[in-house]
Design an enzyme around this catalytic site. Structure first.
Site, mmCIF file in Angstrom:
data_model
loop_
_atom_site.group_PDB
_atom_site.id
_atom_site.type_symbol
_atom_site.label_atom_id
_atom_site.label_comp_id
_atom_site.label_asym_id
_atom_site.label_seq_id
_atom_site.Cartn_x
_atom_site.Cartn_y
_atom_site.Cartn_z
ATOM 1 C CG HIS A 118 -0.199 0.332 2.491
ATOM 2 N ND1 HIS A 118 0.563 -0.588 3.173
ATOM 3 C CD2 HIS A 118 -0.107 1.481 3.193
ATOM 4 C CE1 HIS A 118 1.095 -0.016 4.237
ATOM 5 N NE2 HIS A 118 0.702 1.240 4.271
ATOM 6 C CG HIS A 206 7.260 4.897 1.230
ATOM 7 N ND1 HIS A 206 7.074 6.019 2.002
ATOM 8 C CD2 HIS A 206 7.050 3.853 2.063
ATOM 9 C CE1 HIS A 206 6.784 5.670 3.240
ATOM 10 N NE2 HIS A 206 6.753 4.345 3.304
HETATM 11 P P1 AMP Z 1 4.296 2.997 5.502
HETATM 12 O O1 AMP Z 1 4.784 1.828 4.731
HETATM 13 O O2 AMP Z 1 3.506 3.966 4.662
HETATM 14 O O3 AMP Z 1 3.562 2.614 6.738
HETATM 15 O O4 AMP Z 1 5.576 3.839 5.958
HETATM 16 C C1 AMP Z 1 6.634 3.237 6.659
HETATM 17 C C2 AMP Z 1 7.259 4.272 7.580
HETATM 18 O O5 AMP Z 1 7.856 5.335 6.833
HETATM 19 C C3 AMP Z 1 6.275 4.941 8.517
HETATM 20 O O6 AMP Z 1 6.495 4.456 9.827
HETATM 21 C C4 AMP Z 1 6.628 6.414 8.428
HETATM 22 O O7 AMP Z 1 6.757 6.975 9.707
HETATM 23 C C5 AMP Z 1 7.988 6.404 7.739
HETATM 24 N N1 AMP Z 1 8.381 7.661 7.101
HETATM 25 C C6 AMP Z 1 9.519 8.268 7.451
HETATM 26 N N2 AMP Z 1 9.677 9.393 6.750
HETATM 27 C C7 AMP Z 1 8.619 9.520 5.919
HETATM 28 C C8 AMP Z 1 8.253 10.485 4.932
HETATM 29 N N3 AMP Z 1 9.000 11.551 4.672
HETATM 30 N N4 AMP Z 1 7.114 10.306 4.248
HETATM 31 C C9 AMP Z 1 6.371 9.206 4.498
HETATM 32 N N5 AMP Z 1 6.685 8.246 5.427
HETATM 33 C C10 AMP Z 1 7.803 8.394 6.136
#
Ligand code: AMP
Length: 262
Positions: A118, A206
């Site tokens: 996701h 991402h």
């Molecule tokens: P997710 O896979 O979307 O849950 O993201 C994984 C981790 O990326 C989360 O724990 C966010 O805190 C971290 N993260 C760190 N920096 C960023 C950023 N600039 N933008 C989005 N997510 C971030």
């Protein structure tokens, strides 16, 4: 699936707490009949009140129940873990590629591979029960006024959660028309109405593909050149360069909402 599996682990413990609810109801029934009985013998109110139960019960966080992850917010009754995100459905070539990655990464930490993917559009939020209806309504209206989005994969990037308890390897994403960025700004405006935190100021969209415990950003960064080379060849082989987004997902507790874009 970071935010999403956090919701899952939060939910599994809410179920435990629901069981606790039943026993609490029984306890409350027993304590209320005991209270009636005691009142007949005119026991002072000050002594009766010693048997009160807490309105909110905190649930003990046991990391061994969810691969060593620790929760970033307390479980409280009436709080609903929420995430707005885009589902990336084309996962099978990525899953087969992931199986070959451990040799290329070569770190001692246990690597955990996601099997569903996701792209987060919010942080993992905590919604109050009575906010859900209006929040869902606003999000639906926003989706109805937002056109479809073409998301393009870029290179791999290493991320850490804010507590630095987990490190993620993600496929960085961008959309040429910058609709995604504006969409997140609009979601943030909705969140502000509930005084909920907005997305990262330096948002880096991402799709996370794996995670491990602790802050191993430096170690993973060292493997990035080789990993990017490998990703580029898989991308070219399976035409994974971009994907079209026609709907937005929102998970609130154990409920899933899907909103089509304009
Ligand atoms: P997710 O896979 O979307 O849950 O993201 C994984 C981790 O990326 C989360 O724990 C966010 O805190 C971290 N993260 C760190 N920096 C960023 C950023 N600039 N933008 C989005 N997510 C971030």
């Amino acid at each position: 699936m970071a935010g999403l599996d956090m919701i899952r682990s939060y939910l599994s413990e809410s179920e435990d707490s629901d069981t606790q609810d039943d026993s609490k109801i029984n306890r409350d029934k027993i304590s209320s009949s005991a209270k009636n009985l005691l009142q007949r013998f005119s026991v002072p109110e000050s002594i009766l009140s010693l048997k009160g139960t807490k309105h909110h019960e905190d649930v003990h966080d046991d990391p061994s129940q969810h691969d060593g992850r620790t929760r970033t917010f307390k479980h409280e009754r009436g709080n609903w873990a929420t995430l707005v995100y885009i589902n990336y459905p084309d996962y099978s070539p990525i899953c087969s590629w992931l199986r070959e990655l451990p040799q290329q990464i070569g770190i001692k930490e246990v690597l955990n591979f996601f099997t569903e993917f996701h792209l987060s559009l919010t942080r993992c939020l905590v919604l109050k029960f009575h906010w859900i209806e209006s929040f869902v309504d606003s999000l639906q209206k926003l989706c109805q006024s937002t056109g479809e989005i073409l998301v393009e994969f870029r290179d791999l990037k290493v991320y850490c959660n804010e507590e630095r308890t987990r490190t993620f390897l993600g496929l960085r994403c961008e959309d040429r028309n910058k609709i995604l960025k504006q969409f997140v700004i609009n979601i943030d405006k909705i969140l502000a109405e509930y005084q909920l935190p907005s997305f990262y100021e330096d948002a880096s969209f991402h799709v996370s593909i794996l995670w491990c415990l602790g802050d191993v950003k430096e170690k993973l960064n060292a493997s990035l050149p080789a990993l990017n080379e490998s990703w580029n060849s898989i991308c070219a082989e399976h035409f994974l360069h971009s994907f079209e987004v026609s709907k937005i997902n929102c998970k609130i507790g154990n409920k899933m909402y899907t909103f089509p874009l304009k």
